[in-house]
Write a protein that holds these residues in place. Sequence first.
Motif, PDB file in Angstrom:
ATOM      1  N   ASN A  48       0.828  -1.216   0.000  1.00 20.15           N
ATOM      2  CA  ASN A  48       0.000   0.000   0.000  1.00 20.15           C
ATOM      3  C   ASN A  48       0.859   1.261   0.000  1.00 20.15           C
ATOM      4  O   ASN A  48       1.873   1.313   0.686  1.00 20.15           O
ATOM      5  CB  ASN A  48      -0.897   0.040   1.252  1.00 20.15           C
ATOM      6  CG  ASN A  48      -2.146  -0.813   1.109  1.00 20.15           C
ATOM      7  OD1 ASN A  48      -2.389  -1.400   0.057  1.00 20.15           O
ATOM      8  ND2 ASN A  48      -2.923  -0.887   2.163  1.00 20.15           N
ATOM      9  N   GLU A  49       0.373   2.237  -0.716  1.00 26.23           N
ATOM     10  CA  GLU A  49       1.052   3.532  -0.785  1.00 26.23           C
ATOM     11  C   GLU A  49       0.605   4.440   0.370  1.00 26.23           C
ATOM     12  O   GLU A  49       1.106   5.542   0.520  1.00 26.23           O
ATOM     13  CB  GLU A  49       0.638   4.175  -2.118  1.00 26.23           C
ATOM     14  CG  GLU A  49       1.572   5.137  -2.722  1.00 26.23           C
ATOM     15  CD  GLU A  49       1.163   5.440  -4.162  1.00 26.23           C
ATOM     16  OE1 GLU A  49       2.046   5.692  -4.982  1.00 26.23           O
ATOM     17  OE2 GLU A  49      -0.043   5.415  -4.481  1.00 26.23           O
ATOM     18  N   MET A  50      -0.357   3.949   1.152  1.00 21.93           N
ATOM     19  CA  MET A  50      -0.884   4.755   2.262  1.00 21.93           C
ATOM     20  C   MET A  50      -1.243   3.862   3.438  1.00 21.93           C
ATOM     21  O   MET A  50      -1.884   2.818   3.245  1.00 21.93           O
ATOM     22  CB  MET A  50      -2.172   5.479   1.822  1.00 21.93           C
ATOM     23  CG  MET A  50      -1.976   6.499   0.726  1.00 21.93           C
ATOM     24  SD  MET A  50      -3.533   7.284   0.263  1.00 21.93           S
ATOM     25  CE  MET A  50      -4.262   6.049  -0.785  1.00 21.93           C
ATOM     26  N   TYR A  51      -0.822   4.250   4.637  1.00 14.90           N
ATOM     27  CA  TYR A  51      -1.317   3.604   5.857  1.00 14.90           C
ATOM     28  C   TYR A  51      -1.652   4.719   6.850  1.00 14.90           C
ATOM     29  O   TYR A  51      -1.146   5.848   6.720  1.00 14.90           O
ATOM     30  CB  TYR A  51      -0.285   2.623   6.440  1.00 14.90           C
ATOM     31  CG  TYR A  51       1.020   3.260   6.881  1.00 14.90           C
ATOM     32  CD1 TYR A  51       2.084   3.407   5.991  1.00 14.90           C
ATOM     33  CD2 TYR A  51       1.192   3.733   8.181  1.00 14.90           C
ATOM     34  CE1 TYR A  51       3.284   4.006   6.389  1.00 14.90           C
ATOM     35  CE2 TYR A  51       2.387   4.321   8.588  1.00 14.90           C
ATOM     36  CZ  TYR A  51       3.432   4.454   7.681  1.00 14.90           C
ATOM     37  OH  TYR A  51       4.608   5.040   8.083  1.00 14.90           O
ATOM     38  N   ARG A  52      -2.519   4.398   7.808  1.00 18.58           N
ATOM     39  CA  ARG A  52      -2.928   5.438   8.763  1.00 18.58           C
ATOM     40  C   ARG A  52      -1.744   5.856   9.639  1.00 18.58           C
ATOM     41  O   ARG A  52      -1.132   4.995  10.279  1.00 18.58           O
ATOM     42  CB  ARG A  52      -4.069   4.927   9.641  1.00 18.58           C
ATOM     43  CG  ARG A  52      -4.554   5.979  10.618  1.00 18.58           C
ATOM     44  CD  ARG A  52      -5.886   5.642  11.197  1.00 18.58           C
ATOM     45  NE  ARG A  52      -6.879   5.525  10.136  1.00 18.58           N
ATOM     46  CZ  ARG A  52      -7.957   4.768  10.186  1.00 18.58           C
ATOM     47  NH1 ARG A  52      -8.187   4.046  11.249  1.00 18.58           N
ATOM     48  NH2 ARG A  52      -8.803   4.714   9.179  1.00 18.58           N
ATOM     49  N   SER A  53      -1.409   7.126   9.594  1.00 14.64           N
ATOM     50  CA  SER A  53      -0.288   7.614  10.399  1.00 14.64           C
ATOM     51  C   SER A  53      -0.492   9.102  10.660  1.00 14.64           C
ATOM     52  O   SER A  53      -1.167   9.787   9.878  1.00 14.64           O
ATOM     53  CB  SER A  53       1.033   7.410   9.650  1.00 14.64           C
ATOM     54  OG  SER A  53       1.189   8.429   8.682  1.00 14.64           O
TER      55      SER A  53
END
Length: 211
Positions: A151-156
Motif C-alpha cells: 500500500n502507498e498509504m497507511y494510517r499515520s
Amino acid sequence: MSEIARRLNQCRRPTGDVGKIVVENMNESHYNLTTWGLEKIDVNKNCFILDIGCGGGKTVNRLAEKAESGKVYGMDYSDDCVKWSIDLNKKLIDENKVEIFQGTAESIPFKNEKFDLITAVETIYFWPNIKGCFEEIKRILKIEGTFVIINEMYRSDKFKERNEKFEEVGNMNIFSSDELELLLKDVGFGKIEIDLIEDKNWLRCMCKKNK
Ligand SMILES: C[S@@+](CC[C@H](N)C(=O)[O-])C[C@H]1O[C@@H](n2cnc3c(N)ncnc32)[C@H](O)[C@@H]1O
C-alpha cells in the motif's frame, strides 16, 4: 463531484477512457512501490501466483517473468481492467503463463490451497468486508504460502490530513499497520511482517498461511 473524488472513483474501479489513462498511469507510478513491496519475496520459477485487483496488469507481467515455469493469474472486478491487463500480457497469455479474469476478492473462483503467493497492490482500501476477503485468500493459499499487501498509504499521524480526506471523499479504508496485523491474526495468518517507509507513507505486509 470534485476532481479528487473522480480520480479516487477511477482508482476504485477504473472504467472507460479516463480509467484507461488512470490505469496506464498506475502501471508506471506503482512500479517503484511494487519493486520495494516484493523485494523480500522469493518468487521461484514454479510458483502459482494470484494478483488481486490487477488493474492494468503490470504486476502480473513482472511476476510472470520470475515464475517462468509456473503461472500467474490476475483478477479484477472491473471488466475494462481485465481487458487492459489482457492486452498488456497478450504474449504471456498465448504461452499459457498468464491468465486474467474478472472476479472479486470476496469470492475467488479457485479450489482450496492452489497458490504459493497472493499479492494485493494498492487495492485493499476498496474491499468491502475485508475480513471475509482475507479468509477467502487464506482458503486458496497453500500451507506456508505467502500473502503480500502493498500500500502507498497507511494510517499515520504524518499523513493524517491527506489520508482522512481520501477516506471520506473516496469512501475507502486506509488501515494502520496495527489494524492490519490484528485483522490478519484474527483470520489465522502467521509470520506477519510489516515494513513501513514513514516519509513516503508506504506499507508492505507479508504473512503466511500456518501449517
Ligand atoms: C488503485 S487500483 C491498483 C491497480 C494495480 N494493482 C496497480 O497497482 O496498479 C485498484 C484496483 O483494484 C480493483 N479492485 C477494487 N476492489 C476490488 C475487489 N473487491 N475485487 C477485485 N478487484 C478490486 C480495482 O478495479 C482496481 O483495478
